[in-house]
Design a protein around this motif. Structure first.
Motif, PDB file in Angstrom:
ATOM      1  N   GLU A   1       0.864  -1.178   0.000  1.00  0.00           N
ATOM      2  CA  GLU A   1       0.000   0.000   0.000  1.00  0.00           C
ATOM      3  C   GLU A   1       0.901   1.229   0.000  1.00  0.00           C
ATOM      4  O   GLU A   1       1.761   1.371   0.865  1.00  0.00           O
ATOM      5  CB  GLU A   1      -0.909   0.010   1.222  1.00  0.00           C
ATOM      6  CG  GLU A   1      -1.955  -1.077   1.179  1.00  0.00           C
ATOM      7  CD  GLU A   1      -3.016  -0.903   2.256  1.00  0.00           C
ATOM      8  OE1 GLU A   1      -3.068   0.181   2.889  1.00  0.00           O
ATOM      9  OE2 GLU A   1      -3.781  -1.852   2.453  1.00  0.00           O
TER      10      GLU A   1
ATOM     11  N   THR B   1       1.021   5.571  -0.539  1.00  0.00           N
ATOM     12  CA  THR B   1       0.393   6.871  -0.753  1.00  0.00           C
ATOM     13  C   THR B   1       1.413   7.761  -1.456  1.00  0.00           C
ATOM     14  O   THR B   1       2.616   7.676  -1.197  1.00  0.00           O
ATOM     15  CB  THR B   1      -0.049   7.542   0.559  1.00  0.00           C
ATOM     16  OG1 THR B   1       1.081   7.703   1.415  1.00  0.00           O
ATOM     17  CG2 THR B   1      -1.116   6.708   1.262  1.00  0.00           C
TER      18      THR B   1
ATOM     19  N   ARG C   1       1.920  11.807  -2.264  1.00  0.00           N
ATOM     20  CA  ARG C   1       1.441  13.167  -2.019  1.00  0.00           C
ATOM     21  C   ARG C   1       2.308  14.141  -2.806  1.00  0.00           C
ATOM     22  O   ARG C   1       3.532  14.122  -2.701  1.00  0.00           O
ATOM     23  CB  ARG C   1       1.523  13.519  -0.537  1.00  0.00           C
ATOM     24  CG  ARG C   1       0.535  12.750   0.312  1.00  0.00           C
ATOM     25  CD  ARG C   1       0.566  13.203   1.734  1.00  0.00           C
ATOM     26  NE  ARG C   1       1.906  13.681   2.083  1.00  0.00           N
ATOM     27  CZ  ARG C   1       2.235  14.222   3.234  1.00  0.00           C
ATOM     28  NH1 ARG C   1       1.363  14.375   4.169  1.00  0.00           N
ATOM     29  NH2 ARG C   1       3.462  14.611   3.479  1.00  0.00           N
TER      30      ARG C   1
ATOM     31  N   GLU D   1      -3.243  13.895  -4.003  1.00  0.00           N
ATOM     32  CA  GLU D   1      -2.842  12.630  -3.397  1.00  0.00           C
ATOM     33  C   GLU D   1      -3.287  11.465  -4.261  1.00  0.00           C
ATOM     34  O   GLU D   1      -4.333  11.536  -4.910  1.00  0.00           O
ATOM     35  CB  GLU D   1      -3.437  12.486  -1.995  1.00  0.00           C
ATOM     36  CG  GLU D   1      -2.820  13.415  -0.988  1.00  0.00           C
ATOM     37  CD  GLU D   1      -3.143  13.037   0.438  1.00  0.00           C
ATOM     38  OE1 GLU D   1      -3.582  11.895   0.694  1.00  0.00           O
ATOM     39  OE2 GLU D   1      -2.932  13.886   1.310  1.00  0.00           O
TER      40      GLU D   1
ATOM     41  N   ARG E   1      -3.012   6.836  -4.522  1.00  0.00           N
ATOM     42  CA  ARG E   1      -2.821   5.609  -3.748  1.00  0.00           C
ATOM     43  C   ARG E   1      -2.575   4.448  -4.701  1.00  0.00           C
ATOM     44  O   ARG E   1      -3.275   4.288  -5.693  1.00  0.00           O
ATOM     45  CB  ARG E   1      -4.041   5.331  -2.891  1.00  0.00           C
ATOM     46  CG  ARG E   1      -3.939   4.039  -2.076  1.00  0.00           C
ATOM     47  CD  ARG E   1      -5.082   3.881  -1.105  1.00  0.00           C
ATOM     48  NE  ARG E   1      -5.073   4.885  -0.056  1.00  0.00           N
ATOM     49  CZ  ARG E   1      -4.325   4.820   1.046  1.00  0.00           C
ATOM     50  NH1 ARG E   1      -3.522   3.818   1.234  1.00  0.00           N
ATOM     51  NH2 ARG E   1      -4.400   5.766   1.957  1.00  0.00           N
TER      52      ARG E   1
END
Length: 147
Positions: free
Chosen positions: A21, A23, A25, A32, A34
């Protein structure tokens, strides 16, 4: 260095499948994204491990398939590796003997600084901070060993 899990043999530790997982930014725009998927570290021809990541990346509401391949070659000792792009270009070195490592990768005018943290036998994390005229990003990736 409280909270780090030392790794005696990085290639053995990484071998196998991991749930991923990530993220992403963009600090300049506030956007953002994912990524969710799987990374498989499998034996590579000529030694080391082939890192194959695949999954879905969602950016600004748009989902698209994403993948990348890296090579993890033996380093100077069992707790170390040399990470290469799929075409053989150097990416960064990796030393997890303390459970923590910081590596730099200059890319054109931008600098990628990666921090790697091993929490236990089944969890590790990387945080890449990218700074320069073209990018201002933070990429945080959690890895959990797949059953």
């Amino acid at each position: 260095m409280d909270g780090f899990w030392p790794v005696g043999d990085v290639l053995t530790y990484l071998g196998g499948s991991w749930r991923v997982e990530r993220t992403v930014r963009d600090l300049a725009s506030g956007a953002e994204g994912r990524f969710t998927g799987t990374t498989v570290f499998a034996p590579a021809d000529g030694g080391g491990l082939l890192h194959r990541e695949s999954g879905t990346f969602v950016w600004q509401g748009v989902a698209r398939p994403a993948e990348r391949t890296l090579r993890f070659l033996p380093g100077g000792g069992p707790g170390t590796a040399l990470v290469r792009f799929s075409d053989g270009r150097p990416f960064h070195d990796l030393d997890l003997t303390s459970g923590h490592w910081v590596a730099d990768h200059p890319c054109s005018s931008d600098l990628y600084r990666g921090e790697f943290t091993v929490r236990d036998e089944d969890h590790w994390r990387s945080v890449w901070r990218v700074r320069g005229p073209a990018k201002d990003l933070v990429l945080t990736t959690g890895y959990a060993r797949a059953a």
